[in-house]
Design an enzyme around this catalytic site. Structure first.
Site, PDB file in Angstrom:
ATOM      1  N   ASN A  11       2.421   0.074  -7.309  1.00  0.00           N
ATOM      2  CA  ASN A  11       1.002   0.280  -6.980  1.00  0.00           C
ATOM      3  C   ASN A  11       0.715   0.273  -5.480  1.00  0.00           C
ATOM      4  OD1 ASN A  11       0.094   0.396  -9.788  1.00  0.00           O
ATOM      5  ND2 ASN A  11       0.665  -1.765  -9.834  1.00  0.00           N
ATOM      6  N   ARG A  18      -6.713   1.563  -3.532  1.00  0.00           N
ATOM      7  CA  ARG A  18      -6.629   0.555  -4.579  1.00  0.00           C
ATOM      8  C   ARG A  18      -7.384  -0.713  -4.175  1.00  0.00           C
ATOM      9  NH1 ARG A  18      -1.258  -3.188  -5.324  1.00  0.00           N
ATOM     10  NH2 ARG A  18      -1.970  -4.204  -7.216  1.00  0.00           N
ATOM     11  N   HIS A  80       6.093 -11.764  -9.135  1.00  0.00           N
ATOM     12  CA  HIS A  80       5.740 -12.853 -10.050  1.00  0.00           C
ATOM     13  C   HIS A  80       6.507 -12.792 -11.369  1.00  0.00           C
ATOM     14  CE1 HIS A  80       2.583 -12.839  -7.092  1.00  0.00           C
ATOM     15  NE2 HIS A  80       2.076 -11.713  -7.548  1.00  0.00           N
ATOM     16  N   ASP A  87      17.670 -11.614  -8.074  1.00  0.00           N
ATOM     17  CA  ASP A  87      19.135 -11.589  -8.163  1.00  0.00           C
ATOM     18  C   ASP A  87      19.731 -10.533  -7.240  1.00  0.00           C
ATOM     19  OD1 ASP A  87      19.271 -13.676  -9.930  1.00  0.00           O
ATOM     20  OD2 ASP A  87      19.610 -12.439 -11.709  1.00  0.00           O
ATOM     21  N   GLU A  98       9.544 -12.217   2.338  1.00  0.00           N
ATOM     22  CA  GLU A  98       8.592 -11.765   1.314  1.00  0.00           C
ATOM     23  C   GLU A  98       7.213 -11.619   1.947  1.00  0.00           C
ATOM     24  OE1 GLU A  98       8.502 -14.184  -2.268  1.00  0.00           O
ATOM     25  OE2 GLU A  98       6.354 -13.780  -2.477  1.00  0.00           O
ATOM     26  N   HIS A 100       3.012 -10.300   1.470  1.00  0.00           N
ATOM     27  CA  HIS A 100       1.869  -9.868   0.656  1.00  0.00           C
ATOM     28  C   HIS A 100       0.683  -9.579   1.559  1.00  0.00           C
ATOM     29  CE1 HIS A 100       3.961 -10.937  -2.954  1.00  0.00           C
ATOM     30  NE2 HIS A 100       4.302 -12.072  -2.365  1.00  0.00           N
ATOM     31  N   LEU A 101      -0.034  -8.528   1.229  1.00  0.00           N
ATOM     32  CA  LEU A 101      -1.265  -8.212   1.953  1.00  0.00           C
ATOM     33  C   LEU A 101      -2.326  -9.273   1.695  1.00  0.00           C
ATOM     34  CD1 LEU A 101      -0.842  -4.684   0.700  1.00  0.00           C
ATOM     35  CD2 LEU A 101      -1.333  -5.008   3.114  1.00  0.00           C
ATOM     36  N   SER A 102      -2.466  -9.637   0.434  1.00  0.00           N
ATOM     37  CA  SER A 102      -3.499 -10.601   0.052  1.00  0.00           C
ATOM     38  C   SER A 102      -2.918 -12.016   0.051  1.00  0.00           C
ATOM     39  CB  SER A 102      -4.036 -10.265  -1.344  1.00  0.00           C
ATOM     40  OG  SER A 102      -3.019 -10.419  -2.320  1.00  0.00           O
ATOM     41  N   ARG A 111      -0.436 -15.333  -9.967  1.00  0.00           N
ATOM     42  CA  ARG A 111       0.119 -14.828  -8.702  1.00  0.00           C
ATOM     43  C   ARG A 111       0.698 -15.950  -7.833  1.00  0.00           C
ATOM     44  NH1 ARG A 111      -1.843  -9.463  -8.663  1.00  0.00           N
ATOM     45  NH2 ARG A 111      -3.815  -9.357  -9.779  1.00  0.00           N
TER      46      ARG A 111
END
Ligand code: DQA
Length: 144
Positions: A11, A18, A80, A87, A98, A100-102, A111
């Protein structure tokens, strides 16, 4: 020149359209341009891959071994749910951040868990496109 692979999961191809109230109006192309510029500022190369498919992301992580020196990963919802992506990261033994935008921790409880985090040096969440910039900056320090 050391090289980063920036992976975006499901997405995230729709960024900009979005749920802009959550993810902003920056497109994935804008994020990639920002990453390219940031990586270049630190003397790093940068390539990109986005897929809506878990196996394709696993394949891309495998393919990074020997080609790239580090991973920047926004696995989207697979963060999630996907032990396979965790792995894959553990298998290739490449350093990963890692992203994330949010701020996933201020959102729904589902989440709050990240399988991927176990394989990551660190997690940056909540700063929109700047999360990627901060991740590249942190990785550049690590690769010095
Ligand atoms: C996301 C957060 C995830 O929970 C969500 O499923 C996404 C985007 C983020 O960048 O904020 O697709 O990874």
């Amino acid at each position: 020149m050391a090289s980063l692979l920036v992976l975006n999961g499901p997405n995230l191809n729709l960024l900009g359209k979005r749920q802009p109230e959550t993810y902003g109006t920056t497109t994935l192309a804008d994020v990639e341009a920002l990453c390219t510029q940031t990586a270049a500022d630190f003397g790093l190369g940068c390539e990109f891959m986005q897929s809506n498919h878990e196996g394709a992301l696993v394949d891309a992580i495998h393919g990074a071994k020997g080609t790239h020196d580090a991973l920047i990963i926004n696995a989207g919802a697979y963060t999630h749910t996907s032990i396979a992506i965790l792995d894959a990261v553990l298998s290739v033994e490449l350093p990963a951040v890692e992203v994330h935008l949010s701020n996933v921790h201020s959102r729904e409880g589902f989440r709050h868990n990240s399988y991927l985090a176990k394989g990551a040096l660190g997690v940056i969440a909540g700063f929109g496109a700047q999360s990627y910039v901060l991740a590249i900056r942190a990785m550049a320090e690590r690769l010095k």
